[in-house]
Design a protein around this motif. Sequence first.
Motif, PDB file in Angstrom:
ATOM      1  N   ARG B  26      68.364   3.360 -23.243  1.00  0.00           N
ATOM      2  CA  ARG B  26      68.552   2.118 -22.493  1.00  0.00           C
ATOM      3  C   ARG B  26      68.550   2.442 -21.015  1.00  0.00           C
ATOM      4  N   ILE B  27      67.941   1.535 -20.249  1.00  0.00           N
ATOM      5  CA  ILE B  27      67.924   1.739 -18.802  1.00  0.00           C
ATOM      6  C   ILE B  27      69.222   1.282 -18.188  1.00  0.00           C
ATOM      7  N   LEU B  28      69.701   2.085 -17.240  1.00  0.00           N
ATOM      8  CA  LEU B  28      70.846   1.684 -16.438  1.00  0.00           C
ATOM      9  C   LEU B  28      70.369   1.443 -15.017  1.00  0.00           C
ATOM     10  N   ALA B  29      70.523   0.209 -14.552  1.00  0.00           N
ATOM     11  CA  ALA B  29      70.239  -0.073 -13.137  1.00  0.00           C
ATOM     12  C   ALA B  29      71.600  -0.260 -12.467  1.00  0.00           C
ATOM     13  N   GLY B  30      72.013  -1.504 -12.229  1.00  0.00           N
ATOM     14  CA  GLY B  30      73.357  -1.708 -11.671  1.00  0.00           C
ATOM     15  C   GLY B  30      74.453  -1.587 -12.711  1.00  0.00           C
ATOM     16  N   GLY B  31      74.075  -1.711 -13.974  1.00  0.00           N
ATOM     17  CA  GLY B  31      75.043  -1.536 -15.051  1.00  0.00           C
ATOM     18  C   GLY B  31      75.932  -2.749 -15.310  1.00  0.00           C
ATOM     19  N   THR B  32      75.770  -3.804 -14.539  1.00  0.00           N
ATOM     20  CA  THR B  32      76.699  -4.932 -14.686  1.00  0.00           C
ATOM     21  C   THR B  32      76.543  -5.648 -16.022  1.00  0.00           C
ATOM     22  N   ASP B  33      75.360  -5.584 -16.570  1.00  0.00           N
ATOM     23  CA  ASP B  33      75.144  -6.200 -17.867  1.00  0.00           C
ATOM     24  C   ASP B  33      75.212  -5.146 -18.972  1.00  0.00           C
ATOM     25  N   LEU B  34      74.580  -4.001 -18.723  1.00  0.00           N
ATOM     26  CA  LEU B  34      74.489  -2.966 -19.760  1.00  0.00           C
ATOM     27  C   LEU B  34      75.878  -2.509 -20.210  1.00  0.00           C
ATOM     28  N   LEU B  35      76.763  -2.231 -19.255  1.00  0.00           N
ATOM     29  CA  LEU B  35      78.063  -1.685 -19.636  1.00  0.00           C
ATOM     30  C   LEU B  35      78.872  -2.694 -20.446  1.00  0.00           C
ATOM     31  N   GLY B 108      74.397  -5.765  -8.997  1.00  0.00           N
ATOM     32  CA  GLY B 108      73.315  -6.106  -9.928  1.00  0.00           C
ATOM     33  C   GLY B 108      71.952  -6.090  -9.233  1.00  0.00           C
ATOM     34  N   THR B 109      70.935  -5.749 -10.010  1.00  0.00           N
ATOM     35  CA  THR B 109      69.583  -5.665  -9.446  1.00  0.00           C
ATOM     36  C   THR B 109      68.707  -6.801  -9.974  1.00  0.00           C
ATOM     37  N   LEU B 110      67.580  -6.996  -9.288  1.00  0.00           N
ATOM     38  CA  LEU B 110      66.659  -8.043  -9.728  1.00  0.00           C
ATOM     39  C   LEU B 110      66.054  -7.692 -11.083  1.00  0.00           C
ATOM     40  N   GLY B 112      67.341  -5.895 -13.415  1.00  0.00           N
ATOM     41  CA  GLY B 112      68.399  -6.097 -14.412  1.00  0.00           C
ATOM     42  C   GLY B 112      68.644  -7.570 -14.664  1.00  0.00           C
ATOM     43  N   ASN B 113      68.530  -8.368 -13.637  1.00  0.00           N
ATOM     44  CA  ASN B 113      68.756  -9.801 -13.800  1.00  0.00           C
ATOM     45  C   ASN B 113      67.717 -10.410 -14.732  1.00  0.00           C
ATOM     46  N   LEU B 114      66.473  -9.920 -14.633  1.00  0.00           N
ATOM     47  CA  LEU B 114      65.409 -10.456 -15.491  1.00  0.00           C
ATOM     48  C   LEU B 114      65.499  -9.901 -16.909  1.00  0.00           C
ATOM     49  N   SER B 161      69.238 -16.115 -16.591  1.00  0.00           N
ATOM     50  CA  SER B 161      68.908 -15.732 -15.210  1.00  0.00           C
ATOM     51  C   SER B 161      68.682 -16.933 -14.298  1.00  0.00           C
ATOM     52  N   ASP B 162      69.264 -16.859 -13.102  1.00  0.00           N
ATOM     53  CA  ASP B 162      68.972 -17.866 -12.074  1.00  0.00           C
ATOM     54  C   ASP B 162      67.697 -17.534 -11.317  1.00  0.00           C
ATOM     55  N   THR B 163      67.404 -16.231 -11.179  1.00  0.00           N
ATOM     56  CA  THR B 163      66.250 -15.865 -10.349  1.00  0.00           C
ATOM     57  C   THR B 163      64.932 -16.132 -11.066  1.00  0.00           C
ATOM     58  N   ILE B 209      59.477   0.059 -18.451  1.00  0.00           N
ATOM     59  CA  ILE B 209      60.423  -0.463 -17.473  1.00  0.00           C
ATOM     60  C   ILE B 209      59.702  -1.351 -16.456  1.00  0.00           C
ATOM     61  N   VAL B 210      60.458  -2.301 -15.925  1.00  0.00           N
ATOM     62  CA  VAL B 210      59.927  -3.138 -14.856  1.00  0.00           C
ATOM     63  C   VAL B 210      60.074  -2.349 -13.560  1.00  0.00           C
ATOM     64  N   THR B 211      58.981  -2.217 -12.817  1.00  0.00           N
ATOM     65  CA  THR B 211      59.094  -1.482 -11.553  1.00  0.00           C
ATOM     66  C   THR B 211      59.180  -2.419 -10.359  1.00  0.00           C
ATOM     67  N   ARG B 227      68.504 -25.455  -7.490  1.00  0.00           N
ATOM     68  CA  ARG B 227      69.798 -26.128  -7.630  1.00  0.00           C
ATOM     69  C   ARG B 227      70.452 -25.686  -8.921  1.00  0.00           C
ATOM     70  N   LYS B 228      71.765 -25.439  -8.839  1.00  0.00           N
ATOM     71  CA  LYS B 228      72.488 -24.964 -10.012  1.00  0.00           C
ATOM     72  C   LYS B 228      73.770 -25.761 -10.189  1.00  0.00           C
ATOM     73  N   ILE B 229      74.028 -26.172 -11.411  1.00  0.00           N
ATOM     74  CA  ILE B 229      75.269 -26.876 -11.736  1.00  0.00           C
ATOM     75  C   ILE B 229      76.046 -26.042 -12.744  1.00  0.00           C
ATOM     76  N   TRP B 235      80.846 -17.214 -10.114  1.00  0.00           N
ATOM     77  CA  TRP B 235      81.090 -16.389 -11.288  1.00  0.00           C
ATOM     78  C   TRP B 235      80.900 -17.216 -12.562  1.00  0.00           C
ATOM     79  N   ASP B 236      79.785 -17.948 -12.573  1.00  0.00           N
ATOM     80  CA  ASP B 236      79.541 -18.800 -13.729  1.00  0.00           C
ATOM     81  C   ASP B 236      78.029 -19.009 -13.888  1.00  0.00           C
ATOM     82  N   PHE B 237      77.593 -18.953 -15.125  1.00  0.00           N
ATOM     83  CA  PHE B 237      76.182 -19.203 -15.400  1.00  0.00           C
ATOM     84  C   PHE B 237      75.879 -20.692 -15.292  1.00  0.00           C
TER      85      PHE B 237
HETATM   86  C1  LIG Z   1      80.421 -11.976 -15.274  1.00  0.00           C
HETATM   87  C2  LIG Z   1      78.958 -12.091 -15.014  1.00  0.00           C
HETATM   88  C3  LIG Z   1      78.448 -13.277 -14.514  1.00  0.00           C
HETATM   89  C4  LIG Z   1      77.090 -13.391 -14.256  1.00  0.00           C
HETATM   90  N1  LIG Z   1      76.606 -14.565 -13.776  1.00  0.00           N
HETATM   91  C5  LIG Z   1      75.268 -14.693 -13.562  1.00  0.00           C
HETATM   92  C6  LIG Z   1      74.709 -15.883 -13.072  1.00  0.00           C
HETATM   93  O1  LIG Z   1      75.418 -16.832 -12.769  1.00  0.00           O
HETATM   94  N2  LIG Z   1      73.364 -15.963 -12.920  1.00  0.00           N
HETATM   95  C7  LIG Z   1      72.550 -14.920 -13.211  1.00  0.00           C
HETATM   96  O2  LIG Z   1      71.356 -15.025 -13.027  1.00  0.00           O
HETATM   97  N3  LIG Z   1      73.049 -13.779 -13.667  1.00  0.00           N
HETATM   98  C8  LIG Z   1      74.384 -13.634 -13.844  1.00  0.00           C
HETATM   99  N4  LIG Z   1      74.893 -12.460 -14.316  1.00  0.00           N
HETATM  100  C9  LIG Z   1      73.972 -11.415 -14.663  1.00  0.00           C
HETATM  101  C10 LIG Z   1      73.786 -10.440 -13.552  1.00  0.00           C
HETATM  102  O3  LIG Z   1      73.041 -11.021 -12.546  1.00  0.00           O
HETATM  103  C11 LIG Z   1      73.114  -9.270 -14.145  1.00  0.00           C
HETATM  104  O4  LIG Z   1      74.108  -8.594 -14.895  1.00  0.00           O
HETATM  105  C12 LIG Z   1      72.554  -8.313 -13.149  1.00  0.00           C
HETATM  106  O5  LIG Z   1      71.599  -8.908 -12.344  1.00  0.00           O
HETATM  107  C13 LIG Z   1      71.929  -7.210 -13.927  1.00  0.00           C
HETATM  108  O6  LIG Z   1      71.508  -6.221 -13.048  1.00  0.00           O
HETATM  109  P1  LIG Z   1      71.959  -4.721 -13.244  1.00  0.00           P
HETATM  110  O7  LIG Z   1      71.173  -3.947 -12.266  1.00  0.00           O
HETATM  111  O8  LIG Z   1      73.414  -4.576 -13.165  1.00  0.00           O
HETATM  112  O9  LIG Z   1      71.433  -4.482 -14.726  1.00  0.00           O
HETATM  113  P2  LIG Z   1      71.897  -3.472 -15.845  1.00  0.00           P
HETATM  114  O10 LIG Z   1      73.186  -3.882 -16.415  1.00  0.00           O
HETATM  115  O11 LIG Z   1      71.790  -2.079 -15.346  1.00  0.00           O
HETATM  116  O12 LIG Z   1      70.777  -3.753 -16.862  1.00  0.00           O
HETATM  117  C14 LIG Z   1      70.680  -4.963 -17.554  1.00  0.00           C
HETATM  118  C15 LIG Z   1      69.700  -4.844 -18.719  1.00  0.00           C
HETATM  119  O13 LIG Z   1      68.392  -4.756 -18.243  1.00  0.00           O
HETATM  120  C16 LIG Z   1      67.800  -3.516 -18.546  1.00  0.00           C
HETATM  121  N5  LIG Z   1      67.104  -3.117 -17.317  1.00  0.00           N
HETATM  122  C17 LIG Z   1      67.668  -2.961 -16.094  1.00  0.00           C
HETATM  123  N6  LIG Z   1      66.709  -2.674 -15.185  1.00  0.00           N
HETATM  124  C18 LIG Z   1      65.554  -2.660 -15.859  1.00  0.00           C
HETATM  125  C19 LIG Z   1      64.219  -2.433 -15.475  1.00  0.00           C
HETATM  126  N7  LIG Z   1      63.897  -2.146 -14.210  1.00  0.00           N
HETATM  127  N8  LIG Z   1      63.264  -2.476 -16.406  1.00  0.00           N
HETATM  128  C20 LIG Z   1      63.580  -2.760 -17.690  1.00  0.00           C
HETATM  129  N9  LIG Z   1      64.814  -2.968 -18.108  1.00  0.00           N
HETATM  130  C21 LIG Z   1      65.793  -2.939 -17.206  1.00  0.00           C
HETATM  131  C22 LIG Z   1      68.948  -2.627 -18.958  1.00  0.00           C
HETATM  132  O14 LIG Z   1      68.552  -1.657 -19.891  1.00  0.00           O
HETATM  133  C23 LIG Z   1      69.921  -3.614 -19.543  1.00  0.00           C
HETATM  134  O15 LIG Z   1      69.618  -3.903 -20.868  1.00  0.00           O
HETATM  135  C24 LIG Z   1      76.238 -12.305 -14.529  1.00  0.00           C
HETATM  136  C25 LIG Z   1      76.763 -11.121 -15.022  1.00  0.00           C
HETATM  137  C26 LIG Z   1      78.100 -10.993 -15.268  1.00  0.00           C
HETATM  138  C27 LIG Z   1      78.637  -9.692 -15.779  1.00  0.00           C
END
Ligand SMILES: Cc1cc2nc3c(=O)[nH]c(=O)nc-3n(C[C@H](O)[C@H](O)[C@H](O)COP(=O)(O)OP(=O)(O)OC[C@H]3O[C@@H](n4cnc5c(N)ncnc54)[C@H](O)[C@@H]3O)c2cc1C
Lengths: 777, 325
Positions: B26-35, B108-110, B112-114, B161-163, B209-211, B227-229, B235-237
């Motif tokens: 699994r890829i770790l970027a910012g880790g905010t979602d992965l962890l 968080g990274t773009l 990772g957001n996607l 994802s919002d982006t 991986i997405v580059t 626009r987001k509601i 801290w809300d989707f």
């Molecule tokens: C509490 C909370 C609230 C949030 N609210 C929102 C919100 O309101 N709107 C919104 O859009 N997002 C929201 N997020 C999501 C947040 O934006 C993402 O967690 C963040 O952008 C992910 O980026 P990261 O670099 O931390 O990803 P990581 O956690 O490192 O990775 C996320 C996932 O993507 C994979 N990945 C990462 N980078 C790549 C890559 N380059 N190529 C392929 N796979 C990859 C990883 O393997 C993993 O499965 C929220 C997250 C949390 C924890």
Amino acid sequence: MNESERNIYYLRGIPVPETPPPGKDPSPWKKTDIVGTSIPRVDAYERVSGTALYPSDIRLPRMLYAAVLRCPHPHAEVMNVDTSAAEGMPGVRAVISGKTSDTDFAWWYSKEIKTKIFDPLCRFEGEEVAAVAAETAYQAWDAVRAITVEYKVLPFIAEESKSLDSSSPLLHPNGNTAKTDKYSRGDVGAGFSEADVVLDETYRTECELHMPMELHGCVASWDNDRLTIWESAQGVYSIQSRIAEILGLPLSKVRVIGHYMGGGFGSKLQPGKYTVIASLLAKKTGRPVRLFLTREETFLAVGNRPPAIMQLKAGVKKDGTLTALEFSCIATGGAYPANGTSLVDWLVRDLYLCPNVKTETKDVYINAGPSRPFRAPGHPQAAWALEQMMDALAEKIGMDPIELRLKNIPSFSQGREGNPPYTTTGLRECLSEGARAFGWEQARKRSSGSKENGHVKRGVGVASGLWFAGGGNPPSTAVVKLFSDGSVNLNMGASDIGTGTKTVMTMIVSEELGVKPEMVQIEYADTATTQYATPSGGSKTVPTEGPAVRAAALSVKQQLLSFAAADLKTDDSSLTLRGDEVISMKDPLVKVKIHDVTGLRKRGVIVGVGYRGPNPERKVVNPFAAQFCEVEVNTMTGEVRIVRFLGCHDSGRVMNRLTYDNQVFGGITMGIGLAMTEARILDRDQTGKMVNRNLHDYKLPTSLDVPKEMKSLPIEKPDDTANTIGAKGLGEPVTIPTAAAVANAVYHAVGVRMTGTPITPLQLCQALEKDGKERSK
Amino acid sequence: MTPGFSYRRAASIKDAVTGLSEGNGRILAGGTDLLGCLRDSVFTTDMVVSITGIKELKRIDETPGGGLSIGALATITEVSENPVIRERYPALAQAAAEVASPQLRNQGTLGGNLCQKPRCWYYRGEFHCLRKGGDRCYAVAGENHYHCIFGGKGCYIVHPSDTAPALIAYGAEATIAGPAGMRKVSLENFFVPPAKDVTKETVLEAGEIVTAIVLPPPLAGLKSFYRKIRSRQSWDFALAGVALAIRTSNGRVTDARIVLSGAAPIPWRLVDAEKALIGKVAGPDSAKHTAALSIKDAQPLKHNAYKIPLFKGMIEEEVANISQA
Ligand SMILES: Cc1cc2nc3c(=O)[nH]c(=O)nc-3n(C[C@H](O)[C@H](O)[C@H](O)COP(=O)(O)OP(=O)(O)OC[C@H]3O[C@@H](n4cnc5c(N)ncnc54)[C@H](O)[C@@H]3O)c2cc1C
Ligand code: SF4
């Protein structure tokens, strides 16, 4: 430089209040120099810099980490627990479960029903099944995952409305009703027939979770037969007595320490099973054990504000006289008797003048975590119903909602036997002075004309309240020690749960002894070294501990004056403490420096003991409140923005304006959570499990959800009958009217009555759509 | 607490791709979602490959053709604050600024957001649902307040994802590196609806991986907005979100893109509503019409019918606003 010129005294050199003769109560403070000022917290530096050690920071040598295996089902019987794999894992030092003989202790949420620490019948998701102590937290959790449990999954109940259905499973042999309470005065039937307007409405408040910043838990350590517990708690003595009772230990053998703590809101008044489990694991391993829950566990097993379904019928005459109130409520304290309906009818009984009142409340079981007291138990729920009803009645009779409330203000407590008077009530001033400060009339007119401003509408709302308790009560013992340099040590058993107790008590000592606040050192919240105190709950810490602390300081003064009288060969009633000396009020030449007082020199210290005296007889000490808010509602999307809030409170004397306002703003913030964002969600139709057990799905309000403009306007009426410091409680009344004020403002803005919490776009945009359709018919 | 795994810090894109193909990496970027996923046992892994050391993935560069290339490791904060993005792709900057909370945006990274996993609380909780390889979707008969009203089939998540909606509104493309080399996929085709494969969220194959995300040059005169509601202000989707990109000529709409968040398992493009808007006078009437058309195919579940008036109200408000802007 001679000795007397050296600045060895830590005194301020300003007059202090008179000293009453021993055994006499002091008269109320007239003018105060320290009390009532805005002093930053005495422990602000420690808290902000991170040097403050919270119980969850404690790391003892050789300490083990514990983790708990919890039942994943809301209702299940544990058929078998296999811990053999876990026991053999690296770092694991002990595994305990219902099968191990050393865990056979009783546990109770309230005394009616006793269970075991690891009971084979789990009645809520998250009940404890087994626990592990290991060298690291990771090893402990790995071992927990390696335990296999065979469950017999049973049918569950997730909604209080279904608890009493004949088809519902029984949680306890005597049925699913934990408690029914009834109250009645006058004749509601006659009252309703006298009324010009009668309204009937059903309201609902969702289950809220406390979510204090610091997690629940403790560190437990045995030294031979003596158990020491560092626990994040609202009171150390209540932890001590319950643990001693469960484990069969003398009180003297259980020491509980709970200095700093990161919030409780009622959920840390008592120990948890975690306290017992940590103690048992520590005993078994002979090592200290740390057991702090994970955030997810605290969603399930450490209390909540019970959800309530409330029906309220109310009658009013055209002139605003309330004629009858009839209230019924079904709420749930969860899977055990846990006061699910505690005080939920109190405001209906007591807040407004009304001769005919009838209430009935029913606490029923569901398969969910037992409730624990939550900041002003029952009151915000009742206010949600009653205060919206007052608003609706006012509209129906064409009266301003504040005027309607002002017409019905009692000076005595109707809900109690014999109608005892309140010592003081500032409800009238809270409403009228609050309305003036808020600009109520103008805002009300301005926003009701906001129909032209497109689809975003403004509205203002008000709600009031009182708090059932808040007067404080005995017992409390405090000790003040005066050293020969004039510095002071205050010793008291109460905790400072984040409300500023230490700061307020320091100010009392400082006021009485004329010593600078920074020269007062506090020892507190330790059952081995500080005095007995009840836990901090019920908004009672200041009015309970304050008088005891004042009495202790006075005792020090009395002893000092009497020692000085011996030196000066005069009568101590002619002496007073001024700055660094004791001086005769008759002859200013007759005086002695404190450090020259022979009695003090001989002993090195003067110890004063103070006790909390009784409350006034046949009188009720309650704080009162009114809150005002303005909202903006987007009628196309149901989004609500809270524009501003004013909290107007009568809690007697303002001890410290900074900590006072902290409570007001904190209470409003919490009330906004109830009104706007928070709700526990159970998977009611499938598994009964909680689905939003994390901090982004369970939505606490953030700083963007509270208004920039939050104001506090104290109605300061020192309550000299209540106690010797004139203060009443504040911590709970501040969150009572908040949610109802928001709902009333939303109604004022858009004409839609939101009877259920939370008011999110989920509910509101649907209600608006329905309302729009009805209007266009 | 998180179960154990091995960790590898990739030195280059190639190294990352190699690392990924060993076991279920699994890829770790910012880790905010992965962890969070690992800690909650949404899935397990025996190899975490960190890409944070790969500098070229952090760049935001203008492309020769006048577009913009955003490296997968650009943080959400960087995307929301980048002056070029703010000026030329305002809906993307707005969407990024609406993501999560300040801490999460900094970390968080773009990319990772996607590629983040869905937020369905059954999926994230202790429920072995369809998307995790189980045999049922718990949302169908469960607490589906936050689930989709469009495009659900078997699974009823909303894309988190919002982006993504903003990027799709601009016609962005993802650059992907994998064992077989590089490829490009338009972002609109990057996400996988459950009807196609209920266990996948993106078209990424093992080891890919997405580059970077590449934005074409913005159309002249394009007005765009996000626009987001939500139920709380940080801290809300999204309960409901919309990325709008509209171009008008002589008061009439010539180009329109409407992409929703919080609506469907993938960012949801409203092609019919877009078509109907073209040629219309931009204003309150066309906004009303567009809004009504937007929700006509909605299929609410038991607890999310509120999304219909919500999306309708939001789309009407925003189309009217943007035509006045
Ligand atoms: C509490 C909370 C609230 C949030 N609210 C929102 C919100 O309101 N709107 C919104 O859009 N997002 C929201 N997020 C999501 C947040 O934006 C993402 O967690 C963040 O952008 C992910 O980026 P990261 O670099 O931390 O990803 P990581 O956690 O490192 O990775 C996320 C996932 O993507 C994979 N990945 C990462 N980078 C790549 C890559 N380059 N190529 C392929 N796979 C990859 C990883 O393997 C993993 O499965 C929220 C997250 C949390 C924890
Ligand atoms: S909506 Fe999808 S992710 Fe959620 S329970 Fe159903 S299958 Fe699983």
